[in-house]
Scaffold this active site. Structure first.
Site, PDB file in Angstrom:
ATOM      1  N   ASN A 100      44.163  16.402 -13.039  1.00  0.00           N
ATOM      2  CA  ASN A 100      44.765  15.241 -13.688  1.00  0.00           C
ATOM      3  C   ASN A 100      45.670  15.713 -14.829  1.00  0.00           C
ATOM      4  O   ASN A 100      45.277  16.557 -15.633  1.00  0.00           O
ATOM      5  CB  ASN A 100      43.689  14.324 -14.265  1.00  0.00           C
ATOM      6  CG  ASN A 100      42.563  14.061 -13.292  1.00  0.00           C
ATOM      7  OD1 ASN A 100      42.787  13.646 -12.167  1.00  0.00           O
ATOM      8  ND2 ASN A 100      41.345  14.326 -13.729  1.00  0.00           N
ATOM      9  N   GLU A 107      43.570  25.031 -12.434  1.00  0.00           N
ATOM     10  CA  GLU A 107      43.969  23.674 -12.816  1.00  0.00           C
ATOM     11  C   GLU A 107      45.141  23.697 -13.795  1.00  0.00           C
ATOM     12  O   GLU A 107      46.011  22.820 -13.741  1.00  0.00           O
ATOM     13  CB  GLU A 107      42.779  22.920 -13.419  1.00  0.00           C
ATOM     14  CG  GLU A 107      41.543  22.867 -12.533  1.00  0.00           C
ATOM     15  CD  GLU A 107      41.840  22.391 -11.114  1.00  0.00           C
ATOM     16  OE1 GLU A 107      42.680  21.484 -10.941  1.00  0.00           O
ATOM     17  OE2 GLU A 107      41.245  22.944 -10.170  1.00  0.00           O
TER      18      GLU A 107
END
Length: 854
Positions: free
Chosen positions: A270, A301
């Site tokens: 995200n 990430e």
């Protein structure tokens, strides 16, 4: 009826019609402590290329109470089958949707968790692939990017985190309101919301004028274990390395990392609010391999902030653009970044990630890296070893082919050219071609658009005087399983050949020859006339993606001296080759066990040790001749006990061998040792029998009938946390009684009350290799229920059940026949068929390996 599916053609049509400008999303989470549903209000502004046209917006919700398009109320009946029909569009449109959306306990959409440690409620979102529509109405496809502004009402005293920096909440009484600034343009699936009484530790990244606030969050019950400084250190390492290599500053306003409960994946990228499974907050002692794995995930990430979030694939067939690149980036950063604690990361990659890729690439479901994705169901089962590990391996091969400087030069141009946009394969290849001057179309066709794995074998002749008279590399086309997509091809490889000699007891590389391999046979004239070395190792330094075999003389030396390689990477390559040979039935399981018993005594890399330990247990459970299996298990258990007692006190190796013994202990003496370690009557110097190790010991004691319900309950009283409850569920399902198995089966298959993590724990306890006589009878029940499971459960939950409860320990022709009969009669959906076929392939491979072991 589309259900929750979306086809690529539907997405293309919608993308050609619409341009989405912005979402304003209001979520009322004041009911979170009670569960049930929450109010979701979405206002979306978008333009349409054709006035009067019709389209749809996606929403998965129990109820819709209001649909207003351009000031006109639409019938609520327009909401059907997870879509809201939008007729008669204007050039510029404003849509308002008010819905009652549902909290979940499956790790999809807005997951709700109650921590038994404090009774508090914790929420987080997980939207990849298509689950933002479980929280707000949206056009759920990656190429319809927009700006998102969230307004959240939640209980007072909570923390609320989203993609934009967290504002000061307003309001009085029992609730507060957080109004977030709009995000940059991004895809729906990387928006995020995390809410609850989380606790945070804060810092920042400062580089000249650049200031990026950092936050690391977890539940209060884990705060004492949160090593935030170590997490910040790895994150800074990634910021330094990626910004220098990408020549593009971190693109978001802040960077939060949140460790959340019951998370289905390792982590999720995200934008500016990365969520991680909170098992990465280590409650007990773990080996350095676990810290390395966590660091790799952190870097993976972070790399996604550029590759995936800043620049996003147009459609899911280019998912590899996200995942392969992030996997490659995590490894190269650990290997090269100044001050990295894990410069040996390519060893770990060769031993773990590539082994995953090799396994996946030999299944009937194998597919090209750039896969054909026709709909959402296709992509949901495509987060696999090909998309991640094979793709990263091929990128490493590409770097060797074009050079690292040219590779990153192309990447920089790619980011600058496509920032905040969507791309296809051709966009990246075009940038790399410009930077390197090479035509990559042929390379792409061979590596990205074909399936399967080649085999490289040495072909050498040695003269009577011990010199090499000829040496060539033979390449075999992939042996694609029946039903696999694509055709078998010979590929171009950039490889190195390593020459190793025994020097003072160590295998040391004396020379390295790098060359291009193409076609079925590639001569290596540089070796002609040289004295034959002790070991000739193809694909030294692991530059290419291929299965590698050793010549007979090299294999003999490696079998005796595998642990004596001076460097970790060639050891890992030989371990991987031996394991692949075992899986292929070219090396008997009993011989692989002998190799492990010899080599592990001198293997220093703890990640390699733990990988081989897992592989030996799997080989003994399913690849060994059943008539010999118990003999092999007893040899392995005895070796584990000896290694445990001889390992340096407090070392990672000691802990790894303790866990190995706990997985395989079988004699009364070994089980007595486990019980004694648990109750404190036995000790092993330096071994900390802490919370997680206690549960590991108890699972084995429960599975062998040495621990009853009272013992499980007593341990749960000691550790009444979410992790403790999951471990207790495993212990109960592992008990060797028909009643325990029936209860476990019913709780998973006949009921949908379990959360994702508890269900996973029950399945792990149910499937015990030593309990075949108890669980093999469930094969008929499996095939009777699996289609209904697929049709009535969420994707994550059904995938756990379909793969986890397949009768994988019933290695027999009758299991294959039962599977084939079900496939022929059940008419399963393609994604369901793929999962069952993959499980079937495991039994088929095991039968072949058992035959070789006999």
């Amino acid at each position: 009826m589309p259900g929750t599916n979306l086809t690529r053609e539907e997405a293309r049509t919608r993308a050609a019609l619409l341009h989405v400008d912005a979402y304003e999303i209001e979520l009322d989470l004041s009911s979170a402590r009670e569960g049930g549903t929450f109010r979701s209000t979405t206002v979306v502004r978008f333009t349409a290329a054709e006035t009067g046209a019709a389209t749809f917006i996606d929403l998965v919700a129990p109820a819709v109470t209001e649909i207003v398009l351009n000031g006109r109320a639409l019938p609520l009946e327009n909401f059907a089958d997870s879509r809201i029909a939008l007729p008669d569009l204007a050039a510029e449109n404003e849509l308002r949707v008010v819905a009652d959306c549902a909290y979940t306990n499956t790790g999809e959409g807005l997951h709700r968790f109650v921590d038994p440690a404090d009774g508090e409620t914790y929420l987080y979102t997980q939207f990849e692939v298509p689950d933002a529509r479980r929280v707000f109405a949206n056009f759920e496809q990656p190429d319809l990017k927009a700006a998102f502004a969230f307004t959240v009402t939640a209980p007072a005293g909570w923390v609320v985190v989203s993609n934009s920096p967290t504002p000061e909440p307003t309001g009085e009484g029992d609730t507060r309101v957080w109004t977030f600034e709009p995000t940059p343009r991004m895809s729906t699936y990387i928006t995020a919301l995390i809410a609850g009484p989380y606790v945070g530790v804060f810092d920042s990244y400062d580089n000249g004028a650049q200031h990026v606030p950092f936050g690391v969050y977890c539940r209060p019950s884990l705060r004492e274990f949160l090593d935030a400084d170590a997490i910040f250190a790895v994150t800074r390492q990634g910021f330094d390395y990626f910004q220098e290599k990408f020549d593009f500053p971190y693109p978001f306003a802040k960077y939060d990392q949140l460790f959340v409960p019951e998370f289905n994946a390792g982590a999720m990228e995200n934008a500016g609010a990365v969520t991680f499974r909170d098992q990465y907050v280590f409650r007990s002692k773990v080996t350095d391999a676990s810290y390395e794995a966590r660091a790799a995930t952190i870097l993976h990430e972070l790399a996604h902030m550029w590759f995936g979030d800043l620049v996003t694939m147009e459609w899911w067939n280019d998912l590899w653009l996200n995942e392969s690149f992030a996997t490659f980036a995590e490894v190269v950063c650990q290997a090269e970044a100044p001050g990295s604690k894990w410069p040996h990361s390519w060893t770990t990659f060769a031993n773990q990630m590539k082994t995953w890729a090799y396994r996946q690439d030999q299944l009937p479901s194998t597919h090209p890296i750039m896969a054909e994705i026709n709909d959402l169901e296709d992509v949901q089962v495509n987060f696999d070893g090909i998309t991640y590990a094979k793709g990263a391996s091929v990128l490493k091969q590409l770097v060797a082919y074009v050079g690292q400087d040219a590779f990153f030069q192309g990447v920089r141009a790619y980011f600058k050219r496509h920032a905040w946009g969507n791309t296809r394969l051709a966009d990246l290849l075009g940038a790399l071609e410009e930077a390197s001057g090479r035509d990559l179309r042929t390379w792409s066709e061979a590596w990205l658009e074909t399936a399967g794995i080649n085999v490289l074998r040495p072909a050498l002749e040695v003269a009577e005087d011990g010199t090499i008279s000829s040496f060539a590399v033979l390449q075999e086309a992939p042996a694609l399983p029946a039903g696999a997509r694509g055709e078998a091809v010979l590929r171009p490889h950039r490889i190195a050949v390593g020459l190793y000699e025994l020097v003072d007891g160590s295998l040391v590389r004396t020379e390295r020859i790098e060359l291009d391999v193409d076609g079925a046979r590639t001569e290596v004239p540089q070796l002609t006339g040289r004295a034959r070395p002790a070991v000739l190792l193809l694909n030294d330094d692991d530059l290419s993606y291929a299965k590698v075999r050793l010549d007979a003389d090299s294999l003999a030396v490696v079998t005796e001296h595998l642990g004596d390689f001076a460097d970790s990477l060639p050891r890992a390559l030989c371990w991987a080759s031996a394991w692949d040979m075992t899986r292929d039935g070219e090396l008997a399981t009993r011989d692989y066990l002998s190799l492990a018993l010899s080599g592990l005594r001198r293997e220093s890399d703890i990640g390699v040790v733990q990988s081989v330990q897992r592989q030996v247990k799997l080989a003994l459970d399913v690849y060994a001749d059943p008539a010999w299996r118990e003999t092999g298990l007893q040899r392995w258990a005895a070796a584990a006990e000896t290694a445990l007692r001889e390992a340096p006190a407090g070392s990672d190796h000691q802990l790894a061998w303790a866990r190995t013994l706990a997985a395989v202990a079988r004699t009364d003496g070994q089980l007595d040792l486990l019980a004694g370690l648990l109750d404190g009557t036995e000790t092993v110097e330096g071994l900390a029998v802490d919370t997680e190790l206690r549960w590991t010991l108890l699972v084995r004691l429960a599975a062998t009938g040495r621990a009853d319900e009272a013992a499980i309950e007593a341990e749960l009283v000691r550790d009444n946390t979410s992790s403790g409850q999951e471990h207790a569920a495993t212990c109960r399902a592992a008990r060797p009684t028909a009643e325990a198995k029936a209860a476990a089966w019913a709780s998973v298959v006949d009921s949908d009350a379990l959360t994702n993590y508890v269900q996973e724990a029950v399945i792990a306890g149910f499937q015990q290799a030593d309990q075949r006589e108890l669980i093999n009878g469930y094969a008929e029940k499996y095939f009777a229920s699996v289609k209904q499971v697929w049709e009535t459960r969420s994707h994550e939950i059904s995938q756990q059940i379909i793969g986890g409860l397949y009768p994988s320990y019933a290695v027999s022709q009758s299991t294959l026949d039962a599977t084939d009969a079900w496939l022929a009669s059940a008419d399963p959906a393609p994604a369901l068929r793929r999962q069952v076929i993959e499980a079937r392939a495991g039994v088929e491979r095991a039968l072949k390996a058992q035959s070789a072991d006999r």
